[in-house]
Design a protein around this motif. Structure first.
Motif, PDB file in Angstrom:
ATOM      1  N   ARG A  37     -16.972  -2.949  -0.660  1.00 46.29           N
ATOM      2  CA  ARG A  37     -16.255  -1.754  -0.198  1.00 46.29           C
ATOM      3  C   ARG A  37     -14.805  -2.023   0.170  1.00 46.29           C
ATOM      4  O   ARG A  37     -14.030  -1.088   0.337  1.00 46.29           O
ATOM      5  CB  ARG A  37     -16.966  -1.162   1.033  1.00 46.29           C
ATOM      6  CG  ARG A  37     -18.376  -0.667   0.771  1.00 46.29           C
ATOM      7  CD  ARG A  37     -19.019  -0.101   2.036  1.00 46.29           C
ATOM      8  NE  ARG A  37     -18.202   0.949   2.623  1.00 46.29           N
ATOM      9  CZ  ARG A  37     -17.775   0.945   3.886  1.00 46.29           C
ATOM     10  NH1 ARG A  37     -18.073  -0.064   4.692  1.00 46.29           N
ATOM     11  NH2 ARG A  37     -17.042   1.947   4.346  1.00 46.29           N
TER      12      ARG A  37
ATOM     13  N   ALA B 213      -8.180  -2.470   1.301  1.00 46.86           N
ATOM     14  CA  ALA B 213      -8.118  -2.080   2.713  1.00 46.86           C
ATOM     15  C   ALA B 213      -7.461  -3.172   3.538  1.00 46.86           C
ATOM     16  O   ALA B 213      -7.559  -4.359   3.224  1.00 46.86           O
ATOM     17  CB  ALA B 213      -9.517  -1.787   3.237  1.00 46.86           C
TER      18      ALA B 213
ATOM     19  N   TYR C  53      -9.440   1.986  14.319  1.00 45.79           N
ATOM     20  CA  TYR C  53      -8.868   2.087  12.972  1.00 45.79           C
ATOM     21  C   TYR C  53      -9.995   2.165  11.947  1.00 45.79           C
ATOM     22  O   TYR C  53     -10.534   1.141  11.522  1.00 45.79           O
ATOM     23  CB  TYR C  53      -7.982   0.884  12.677  1.00 45.79           C
ATOM     24  CG  TYR C  53      -6.861   0.675  13.667  1.00 45.79           C
ATOM     25  CD1 TYR C  53      -5.773   1.542  13.701  1.00 45.79           C
ATOM     26  CD2 TYR C  53      -6.881  -0.389  14.572  1.00 45.79           C
ATOM     27  CE1 TYR C  53      -4.740   1.367  14.619  1.00 45.79           C
ATOM     28  CE2 TYR C  53      -5.853  -0.581  15.480  1.00 45.79           C
ATOM     29  CZ  TYR C  53      -4.783   0.298  15.506  1.00 45.79           C
ATOM     30  OH  TYR C  53      -3.762   0.115  16.407  1.00 45.79           O
ATOM     31  N   PRO C  54     -10.363   3.366  11.505  1.00 47.21           N
ATOM     32  CA  PRO C  54     -11.495   3.512  10.572  1.00 47.21           C
ATOM     33  C   PRO C  54     -11.236   2.905   9.192  1.00 47.21           C
ATOM     34  O   PRO C  54     -12.175   2.684   8.439  1.00 47.21           O
ATOM     35  CB  PRO C  54     -11.681   5.036  10.487  1.00 47.21           C
ATOM     36  CG  PRO C  54     -10.391   5.619  10.957  1.00 47.21           C
ATOM     37  CD  PRO C  54      -9.828   4.664  11.951  1.00 47.21           C
ATOM     38  N   GLU C  55      -9.975   2.624   8.876  1.00 48.08           N
ATOM     39  CA  GLU C  55      -9.652   2.043   7.568  1.00 48.08           C
ATOM     40  C   GLU C  55      -9.693   0.519   7.581  1.00 48.08           C
ATOM     41  O   GLU C  55      -9.632  -0.135   6.530  1.00 48.08           O
ATOM     42  CB  GLU C  55      -8.251   2.498   7.127  1.00 48.08           C
ATOM     43  CG  GLU C  55      -7.068   1.809   7.805  1.00 48.08           C
ATOM     44  CD  GLU C  55      -6.733   2.343   9.208  1.00 48.08           C
ATOM     45  OE1 GLU C  55      -5.675   1.949   9.745  1.00 48.08           O
ATOM     46  OE2 GLU C  55      -7.528   3.149   9.743  1.00 48.08           O
ATOM     47  N   LEU C  56      -9.826  -0.063   8.760  1.00 49.58           N
ATOM     48  CA  LEU C  56      -9.660  -1.504   8.927  1.00 49.58           C
ATOM     49  C   LEU C  56     -10.952  -2.275   8.645  1.00 49.58           C
ATOM     50  O   LEU C  56     -12.047  -1.817   8.959  1.00 49.58           O
ATOM     51  CB  LEU C  56      -9.207  -1.792  10.360  1.00 49.58           C
ATOM     52  CG  LEU C  56      -8.798  -3.222  10.712  1.00 49.58           C
ATOM     53  CD1 LEU C  56      -7.524  -3.611  10.000  1.00 49.58           C
ATOM     54  CD2 LEU C  56      -8.623  -3.359  12.222  1.00 49.58           C
TER      55      LEU C  56
ATOM     56  N   ARG D 199     -18.102  -3.052   8.025  1.00 43.99           N
ATOM     57  CA  ARG D 199     -16.688  -3.381   7.749  1.00 43.99           C
ATOM     58  C   ARG D 199     -16.317  -4.758   8.307  1.00 43.99           C
ATOM     59  O   ARG D 199     -15.145  -5.046   8.517  1.00 43.99           O
ATOM     60  CB  ARG D 199     -15.778  -2.299   8.336  1.00 43.99           C
ATOM     61  CG  ARG D 199     -15.821  -0.992   7.553  1.00 43.99           C
ATOM     62  CD  ARG D 199     -14.784  -0.001   8.052  1.00 43.99           C
ATOM     63  NE  ARG D 199     -15.175   0.609   9.307  1.00 43.99           N
ATOM     64  CZ  ARG D 199     -14.378   0.756  10.352  1.00 43.99           C
ATOM     65  NH1 ARG D 199     -13.127   0.300  10.310  1.00 43.99           N
ATOM     66  NH2 ARG D 199     -14.800   1.356  11.455  1.00 43.99           N
TER      67      ARG D 199
ATOM     68  N   LYS E  99       1.899  -0.244  10.250  1.00 38.79           N
ATOM     69  CA  LYS E  99       1.598   1.058   9.646  1.00 38.79           C
ATOM     70  C   LYS E  99       2.847   1.936   9.577  1.00 38.79           C
ATOM     71  O   LYS E  99       3.084   2.625   8.574  1.00 38.79           O
ATOM     72  CB  LYS E  99       0.507   1.756  10.436  1.00 38.79           C
ATOM     73  CG  LYS E  99      -0.884   1.146  10.252  1.00 38.79           C
ATOM     74  CD  LYS E  99      -1.934   1.872  11.094  1.00 38.79           C
ATOM     75  CE  LYS E  99      -2.167   3.284  10.625  1.00 38.79           C
ATOM     76  NZ  LYS E  99      -3.289   3.921  11.361  1.00 38.79           N
TER      77      LYS E  99
ATOM     78  N   SER F  32       4.592   3.342   6.143  1.00 36.07           N
ATOM     79  CA  SER F  32       4.749   4.774   5.893  1.00 36.07           C
ATOM     80  C   SER F  32       6.188   5.142   5.533  1.00 36.07           C
ATOM     81  O   SER F  32       6.435   6.138   4.850  1.00 36.07           O
ATOM     82  CB  SER F  32       4.316   5.570   7.129  1.00 36.07           C
ATOM     83  OG  SER F  32       5.182   5.329   8.216  1.00 36.07           O
TER      84      SER F  32
END
Length: 415
Positions: A234, A238, A272-275, A300, A409, A413
């Motif tokens: 997954r 990331a 951090y849900p993406e980490l 994760r 981050k 961005s």
């Protein structure tokens, strides 16, 4: 079957065997070695002696650069324990053939390899040796046995450290207020001075020293990405934060309480849900480190301890955003890559041993008994309860890591 020589065995041997040998060789030196002419001596080939602690070898990079300036890359050599040569190869600063290794698989192998190293050094015609070990006798003995005319090393002038005889021609004071990388640089610079004037000399260590850089090949980058996908399909591209709960056998007191790494990982994953989180460590630490990863209970988290070579670990650092580690070799290895590093200090001080990378942050509680180990006590401590590491809270580390990650981050961005 050969049994590896442990750290404690090496330390005891260095004390009980090394001390009388240093005394005997000091007498030999005074009888047979003439003082030589005054003034700086010509140097053509330089040998560094640094047996253990791969992290300190990274800190020696500016000193090695200075030696190369003086005599050329092909004339710089290094003696190191076999298990520790990896970092020299990764730094790509000294020709591979100029690295002389000593195995520690058994006391007999240690002794025979040390003698072979001395004979090879004599055959090469080394005329200057820089002993970068902190007041150990074994390194002083080997340095003297090389027969080099110029020998730089730390000396205990007033009994202010372990006795190691009087075997150096260029005797320096160990300065506990100077960063290790600057001390190493000063040792090379001492070769340009009159040994009779030392330990006093007018050298000002560099503030902006060159940094070692690791540049992975494209195949190494592909290899580490494949490893991550194999361990967790997954992950994709990331962001990855690495946690290194281990510390070297030299000083187990440097370990932060392991379960705090579990708590830190849970808090980071929640925020951090993406980490993704990776747990690293040497093969000998794979069991407990990967168990910590499993205790987090998240899909994760990637247990990586014992699953990578040392070069793959460096490639992994180039792929990751942040490393959190106890004060140990990985903090310095990571400084060779762009990764941000948070290093936790306790028994030793970051003033002497922090990584020099601008991306490195040191956390140190600074309690009254810390630091408790140094060159004068052979990096040993009477402490059995590392309150200095326990004083660093999960909140402290979480604050530093989130500050770095949020900044990364924001930068991403804007680009």
């Amino acid at each position: 079957m050969d049994l590896p020589v442990g750290i404690q065995t090496l330390q005891r041997t260095d004390r009980w065997v090394g001390e009388p040998l240093c005394a005997i060789l000091t007498l030999v030196r005074r009888i047979f070695e003439s003082a030589g002419r005054s003034g700086p001596r010509q140097v053509r080939r330089i040998l560094f002696v640094k047996f253990a602690e791969q992290g300190s070898t990274v800190l020696a990079y500016p000193a090695i650069c200075r030696a190369i300036e003086m005599v050329g890359r092909e004339n710089v050599y290094f003696v190191v324990f076999e298990d520790n040569r990896f970092i020299l190869d990764a730094m790509e600063i000294i020709p591979e053939g100029n690295v002389i290794t000593i195995a520690t698989k058994s006391p007999f192998r240690l002794a025979t390899d040390a003698m072979r190293a001395v004979l090879r050094v004599r055959k090469i015609g080394i005329d200057a040796v820089v002993d970068m070990e902190f007041l150990t006798r074994f390194s002083a003995i080997l340095t003297f046995m090389t027969g080099a005319k110029s020998r730089v090393g730390f000396h205990t002038f007033f009994g202010d450290g372990p006795y190691r005889g009087d075997l150096m021609t260029h005797r320096l004071l160990y300065n506990p207020h100077l960063h290790t990388s600057q001390m190493f640089e000063g040792m090379v610079e001492a070769l340009t001075r009159d040994p009779a004037a030392l330990p006093t000399f007018d050298f000002r260590p560099s503030e902006n020293q060159p940094l070692a850089r690791f540049r992975p090949s494209l195949s190494e980058v592909a290899e580490i990405n494949a490893l991550l996908r194999r361990e967790n399909p997954r992950i994709g591209s990331a962001p990855l934060v690495l946690l290194n709960p281990n510390a070297s056998d030299l000083l187990p007191l440097r370990r932060w309480p392991p379960l705090r790494y579990v708590e830190l990982a849970r808090r980071l994953l929640e925020r951090y849900p993406e980490l993704f989180i990776g747990f690293t460590g040497a093969p000998a630490e794979a069991g407990p480190n990967n168990q910590l990863a499993n205790e987090i209970g998240s899909d994760r988290v990637i247990p990586l301890a014992g699953k990578t070579t040392l070069r793959q670990v460096l490639a992994l650092y180039t792929r990751s955003e942040i490393l959190v580690t106890n004060d140990s070799g990985p903090a310095h290895f990571a400084s060779m890559t762009p990764i941000h590093v948070v290093t936790l200090f306790g028994p030793e001080t970051p003033a002497l041993f922090a990584a020099r990378s601008p991306n490195a942050i040191a956390l140190w509680a600074g309690i009254a008994c810390s630091p408790c180990v140094n060159a004068y006590n052979n990096r040993q401590s009477v402490c059995r309860n590392n309150l200095c590491m326990q004083a660093i809270t999960v909140d402290d580390v979480f604050k530093e890591v989130t500050g770095i990650y949020d900044s990364l981050k924001r930068t991403a961005s804007r680009n």
